[in-house]
Write a protein that holds these residues in place. Structure first.
Motif, PDB file in Angstrom:
ATOM      1  N   GLU A   2       0.829  -1.210   0.000  1.00  0.00           N
ATOM      2  CA  GLU A   2       0.000   0.000   0.000  1.00  0.00           C
ATOM      3  C   GLU A   2       0.866   1.264   0.000  1.00  0.00           C
ATOM      4  O   GLU A   2       0.547   2.253  -0.670  1.00  0.00           O
ATOM      5  N   GLU A  49      -1.691 -14.019  -2.697  1.00  0.00           N
ATOM      6  CA  GLU A  49      -2.243 -12.924  -1.906  1.00  0.00           C
ATOM      7  C   GLU A  49      -1.467 -11.623  -2.101  1.00  0.00           C
ATOM      8  O   GLU A  49      -2.006 -10.542  -1.913  1.00  0.00           O
ATOM      9  N   GLU A  98      -2.926 -10.090  -5.065  1.00  0.00           N
ATOM     10  CA  GLU A  98      -4.264  -9.641  -4.689  1.00  0.00           C
ATOM     11  C   GLU A  98      -4.190  -8.326  -3.914  1.00  0.00           C
ATOM     12  O   GLU A  98      -4.972  -7.401  -4.158  1.00  0.00           O
ATOM     13  N   LYS A  99      -3.229  -8.232  -2.987  1.00  0.00           N
ATOM     14  CA  LYS A  99      -3.054  -6.990  -2.236  1.00  0.00           C
ATOM     15  C   LYS A  99      -2.670  -5.845  -3.159  1.00  0.00           C
ATOM     16  O   LYS A  99      -3.117  -4.704  -2.993  1.00  0.00           O
ATOM     17  N   ALA A 146      -3.461  -5.521  -6.287  1.00  0.00           N
ATOM     18  CA  ALA A 146      -4.649  -5.114  -7.040  1.00  0.00           C
ATOM     19  C   ALA A 146      -5.602  -4.304  -6.168  1.00  0.00           C
ATOM     20  O   ALA A 146      -6.116  -3.262  -6.581  1.00  0.00           O
ATOM     21  N   GLU A 147      -5.840  -4.778  -4.954  1.00  0.00           N
ATOM     22  CA  GLU A 147      -6.762  -4.089  -4.045  1.00  0.00           C
ATOM     23  C   GLU A 147      -6.280  -2.693  -3.687  1.00  0.00           C
ATOM     24  O   GLU A 147      -7.076  -1.783  -3.452  1.00  0.00           O
ATOM     25  N   ALA A 148      -4.966  -2.516  -3.655  1.00  0.00           N
ATOM     26  CA  ALA A 148      -4.402  -1.211  -3.304  1.00  0.00           C
ATOM     27  C   ALA A 148      -4.381  -0.244  -4.485  1.00  0.00           C
ATOM     28  O   ALA A 148      -3.975   0.906  -4.328  1.00  0.00           O
ATOM     29  N   GLY A 149      -4.811  -0.723  -5.644  1.00  0.00           N
ATOM     30  CA  GLY A 149      -4.779   0.128  -6.832  1.00  0.00           C
ATOM     31  C   GLY A 149      -3.458   0.070  -7.558  1.00  0.00           C
ATOM     32  O   GLY A 149      -3.137   0.959  -8.362  1.00  0.00           O
ATOM     33  N   GLU A 182     -10.339 -11.057 -12.300  1.00  0.00           N
ATOM     34  CA  GLU A 182     -10.689  -9.700 -11.876  1.00  0.00           C
ATOM     35  C   GLU A 182      -9.522  -8.733 -12.041  1.00  0.00           C
ATOM     36  O   GLU A 182      -9.713  -7.534 -12.254  1.00  0.00           O
ATOM     37  N   HIS A 183      -8.284  -9.262 -11.975  1.00  0.00           N
ATOM     38  CA  HIS A 183      -7.117  -8.411 -12.189  1.00  0.00           C
ATOM     39  C   HIS A 183      -7.028  -7.991 -13.659  1.00  0.00           C
ATOM     40  O   HIS A 183      -6.652  -6.856 -13.962  1.00  0.00           O
ATOM     41  N   ARG A 236      -9.306  -5.064 -14.367  1.00  0.00           N
ATOM     42  CA  ARG A 236      -8.746  -3.794 -13.912  1.00  0.00           C
ATOM     43  C   ARG A 236      -7.640  -3.327 -14.851  1.00  0.00           C
ATOM     44  O   ARG A 236      -7.531  -2.125 -15.147  1.00  0.00           O
TER      45      ARG A 236
END
Length: 273
Positions: free
Chosen positions: A95, A128, A131-132, A134-137, A170-171, A174
């Motif tokens: 992040e 993961e 995944e992190k 991707a979730e963090a942008g 899903e990645h 995005r």
């Protein structure tokens, strides 16, 4: 590393893809002094958490962000950095790196070091981490870096490597929405002599086109076929370029409507040679 303003751990070279992380430079009061430090020693001393804390505390400083991202890139590089990738992720490093990329988009060195750090951290068996990211942008941040620094060879090299990590469906959504296809193809065309840019770029296109007819169409329409063929021809002895490029062409030719375009672009000759 208690204070990033006075003491900063940095890799000896900015070429993070090949940096062992064994040697760091300790910069104290602007006077360089070489000091051998292992990744294990840095991590054991709490260096990872200290770097992440510095990144979060000094987000407005491009120098701190560049050096902090560089330190995380080096310490998480390669197989020996595998345990450190976990610690970086657990400390909120992913992040913090994404925040650095977003805050200093105009700084080439921040973008280079940030993309390198994300590439090293996501280059592991731990899904993961991707995944992190991707979730963090992180996907959007890396694509923005590619678009903002098209004249820089280092940013595209590390950026495309970072985009090879996130492969979940899903990645891909995005990545495509962020304009990743055009950004990757633009770099392939701009840096035809760079083996690393072509290897990572073709690898990203391979991920995008795998099991997705819709995204394969988008890659073809954006000129991806010709870009991949040129990469194969430019690096005939590069195994990684040919592996990723051939896989991308194989994905494209799964649709009969694209086979003629691959043939016209010289794809058959590029694969055979």
């Amino acid at each position: 590393m208690a204070r990033c303003q006075t003491t900063t751990l940095l890799p000896r070279s900015c070429a993070f893809a090949g940096c062992s992380g064994d040697e760091f430079l300790t910069r104290q009061d602007a006077r360089p002094r070489k000091q051998a430090v292992s990744e294990h020693e840095v991590a054991k001393a709490g260096g990872i958490e200290a770097v992440v804390a510095a990144l979060n505390a000094h987000r407005g400083s491009a120098a701190v962000q560049a050096e902090g991202c560089g330190a995380l890139a080096a310490i998480s590089n390669g197989p020996r950095g595998a345990p450190n990738k976990v610690r970086v992720a657990e400390a909120g490093g992913i992040e913090a790196i994404v925040a650095a990329l977003n805050a200093h988009r105009g700084s080439e060195v921040v973008q280079q070091h940030g993309c390198a750090a994300l590439a090293n951290i996501s280059d592991s068996a731990a899904d993961e981490h991707a995944e992190k990211m991707a979730e963090a942008g992180g996907i959007e941040a890396v694509v923005a870096a590619l678009n903002a620094h098209r004249r820089s060879e280092d940013v595209p090299e590390h950026g495309r490597y970072a985009l090879r990590g996130p492969v979940a469906a899903e990645h891909k959504v995005r990545l495509v929405k962020a304009g990743g296809i055009k950004a990757v193809i633009a770099a392939l065309n701009a840096y035809r002599r760079s083996e690393n840019v072509h290897a990572h770029g073709c690898g990203t296109l391979d991920n995008i086109t795998t099991s997705s007819a819709e995204y394969t169409d988008k890659v073809v329409d954006a000129g991806g076929t010709g870009a991949v063929v040129k990469a194969l021809n430019a690096h005939r002895s590069a195994e990684d370029v040919h592996e990723q490029g051939c896989r991308t062409l194989a994905n494209i030719t799964e649709a009969a409507k694209h086979r003629i375009r691959v043939a016209r672009a010289g794809g058959i000759e590029a694969v055979v040679k």
